[in-house]
Scaffold this active site. Structure first.
Site, PDB file in Angstrom:
ATOM      1  N   LYS A 116       2.283  14.002  90.363  1.00 61.79           N
ATOM      2  CA  LYS A 116       2.582  12.760  89.647  1.00 61.79           C
ATOM      3  C   LYS A 116       3.656  12.941  88.581  1.00 61.79           C
ATOM      4  O   LYS A 116       4.474  12.044  88.345  1.00 61.79           O
ATOM      5  CB  LYS A 116       1.302  12.199  89.034  1.00 61.79           C
ATOM      6  CG  LYS A 116       0.369  11.530  90.031  1.00 61.79           C
ATOM      7  CD  LYS A 116      -0.812  10.896  89.310  1.00 61.79           C
ATOM      8  CE  LYS A 116      -1.597   9.977  90.236  1.00 61.79           C
ATOM      9  NZ  LYS A 116      -2.138  10.660  91.397  1.00 61.79           N
ATOM     10  N   GLU A 200      -0.307   9.145  80.019  1.00 60.61           N
ATOM     11  CA  GLU A 200       0.540   7.983  80.269  1.00 60.61           C
ATOM     12  C   GLU A 200      -0.031   6.778  79.550  1.00 60.61           C
ATOM     13  O   GLU A 200      -1.253   6.665  79.363  1.00 60.61           O
ATOM     14  CB  GLU A 200       0.585   7.738  81.784  1.00 60.61           C
ATOM     15  CG  GLU A 200       1.619   6.768  82.269  1.00 60.61           C
ATOM     16  CD  GLU A 200       1.654   6.730  83.790  1.00 60.61           C
ATOM     17  OE1 GLU A 200       2.560   7.327  84.384  1.00 60.61           O
ATOM     18  OE2 GLU A 200       0.753   6.124  84.396  1.00 60.61           O
ATOM     19  N   ARG A 303       2.573   8.274 103.481  1.00 58.08           N
ATOM     20  CA  ARG A 303       1.797   8.124 104.719  1.00 58.08           C
ATOM     21  C   ARG A 303       1.650   6.638 105.016  1.00 58.08           C
ATOM     22  O   ARG A 303       2.105   5.790 104.241  1.00 58.08           O
ATOM     23  CB  ARG A 303       0.409   8.747 104.547  1.00 58.08           C
ATOM     24  CG  ARG A 303      -0.335   8.189 103.325  1.00 58.08           C
ATOM     25  CD  ARG A 303      -1.775   8.594 103.274  1.00 58.08           C
ATOM     26  NE  ARG A 303      -2.404   8.306 101.991  1.00 58.08           N
ATOM     27  CZ  ARG A 303      -2.823   7.135 101.582  1.00 58.08           C
ATOM     28  NH1 ARG A 303      -2.674   6.078 102.367  1.00 58.08           N
ATOM     29  NH2 ARG A 303      -3.404   6.988 100.402  1.00 58.08           N
TER      30      ARG A 303
END
Length: 455
Positions: A116, A200, A303
């Site tokens: 991330k 975050e 995906r």
């Protein structure tokens, strides 16, 4: 086109991939665990290979067993579906090293977007908006406290290697941060083998909106609209719809352009999804409302997504077919310069869980009657007589409803939910019946806290 395809997955997504493969004249090969021997995807494949016991580590995550099955059956390509090994870069490399075609993005793109923090930094460099947060892992608790003070509370504490809503916690102040940091770090080390933690900014009121992208064989990246994914429990999706009722044409242009930049930044090929947080417009201290919403990059799923069918309906494409064409080096079935969305679609994830607390409720299926009618599609993993075991995800089926407008789709969805009969395992159909009458959902002005407000 690929001639033989091994599906390295199970349940509804295996059936879904097999269905398209057989329509295209591709020999479809299934792999299955001992727990899944009686499931429909095993019967519907042209060939099926037992690869191990119920434990996923010994079966659906067992690289050696899957590759051995591919070799013994003469498979030309491997489609990983979603979950399990679908975002495992090492598996992708191993498949290609074995001389097989990998139906998915390149291993380098999977690696780049799998962390991330690295993904945030890449996206920021590419001009994709990211939320205020750390550009390096918070090495220890003191570093996390310092970072949070600079970012401003509340903050989200995230496992850098996490995904699927796992490995996250919210801290409203330093005391909560000290608890959540240790908790998330320990979880990340246990689940992902990587204890790196990202700090975050946390936005108390957000919508979760994602963009479907497709990296074509010729190198172009195209965006096939957005999906609204804000109906969630425990940060995991229950309902998705396309287009999002929150996204204006101007905002859609910005979202899709950012998603294309995200794909181009990692030379993306095949299907993928750029997930974003949409922060609703709120008046400032002086009462002024901004002209448009802010959105921030959340993560990229390298995906096929569970919710891909809503995009298929709105854009009139078969995304599995497009994946296979890209993997084979072929052009898409559609004109990338003339993508034209039409109508509306909603997907309801029918899970084997109770409709109040959403706790798993496996069991034998004694009754299974799927709804039918115009605009109704059911992608299911089970039929009557099957047993839902505790070894895997609780997803029973996806109820996908389409129509000319959101109102028409909701009306059809009510009838479809009422007509869907499942007896045996617990299921969340009663929750959907409640949601489809909920005024906040009907208005379209809902956010990721809608389920908690309903409960």
């Amino acid at each position: 086109m690929i001639e033989s395809l091994l599906v390295a997955n199970r349940g509804e997504i295996a059936r879904r991939i097999i269905r398209t493969a057989k329509r295209l004249g591709i020999r479809a090969i299934a792999v299955y665990s001992e727990a899944d021997a009686d499931l429909p995807f095993v019967v519907e494949a042209d060939e099926a290979v037992l690869i191990g016991p119920p434990n996923p580590t010994q079966s659906y995550r067992n690289t050696e067993a899957i590759l051995a099955a591919a070799k013994s059956t003469g498979a030309q390509a491997i489609h990983p579906g979603y979950g399990f090994l679908s975002e495992n870069a090492e598996f992708a490399r191993t498949v290609e090293s074995a001389g097989l075609i990998w139906v998915g993005p390149g291993a380098d793109a999977i690696t780049a977007m799998g962390d991330k923090i690295n993904a945030r930094n890449l996206m920021a460099a590419a001009g994709v908006p990211v939320a205020p947060g750390t550009t390096d892992p918070a090495a220890d608790l003191d570093a996390a406290v310092t970072a949070a003070a600079e970012i401003g509370y509340p903050v989200m504490v995230k496992a850098a290697a996490g995904g699927g809503g796992m490995g996250m916690g919210v801290a409203a102040d330093e005391g909560a941060l000290r608890i959540e940091y240790d908790k998330v770090r320990a979880f990340a080390e246990r689940m992902f083998g990587d204890g790196s933690v990202l700090i975050e900014r946390f936005f108390p009121r957000v919508r979760h909106v994602e963009v479907q992208i497709l990296g074509l064989a010729d190198g172009r990246v195209v965006a096939l609209g957005e999906r609204e994914c804000s109906v969630q429990r425990r940060n995991q999706k229950l309902v998705e719809e396309s287009p999002s009722p929150a996204v204006s044409p101007a905002l859609r242009d910005r979202l899709l352009a950012a998603a294309v930049r995200a794909g181009e930044a990692v030379n993306y090929r095949n299907a993928g999804t750029v997930e974003c947080l949409l922060v609703p417009r709120e008046p400032d201290a002086a009462g002024a409302v901004p002209d448009s919403e802010d959105f921030f990059f959340l993560e990229m799923n390298t995906r096929l997504q569970v919710e891909h069918p809503v995009t298929e309906y709105v854009y009139g494409v078969d995304l599995v077919e497009e994946q296979l064409r890209v993997a084979a080096g072929l052009a898409p079935t559609f004109d990338p310069d003339a993508l034209s969305p039409r109508g509306h679609a909603i997907e309801l994830r029918v899970n084997a869980e109770d409709p109040k607390r959403f706790l798993p409720g496996p069991g034998k299926v004694t009754t299974w009657v799927e709804p039918t009618g115009e605009g109704i599609r059911v992608d299911s993993g089970y039929v009557e007589g099957n047993t839902v075991t505790p070894f895997y995800d609780s997803l029973l089926a996806k109820l996908i409803v389409s129509g000319a407008s959101r109102d028409e789709v909701i009306a059809r969805a009510r009838d479809a939910v009422a007509g869907f009969q499942i007896v045996g395992p617990k299921n969340n159909l009663p929750f959907f019946a409640e949601l489809l009458e909920n005024e906040e959902f009907l208005s379209g002005a809902y956010d990721t806290a809608i389920v908690s407000r309903m409960r």
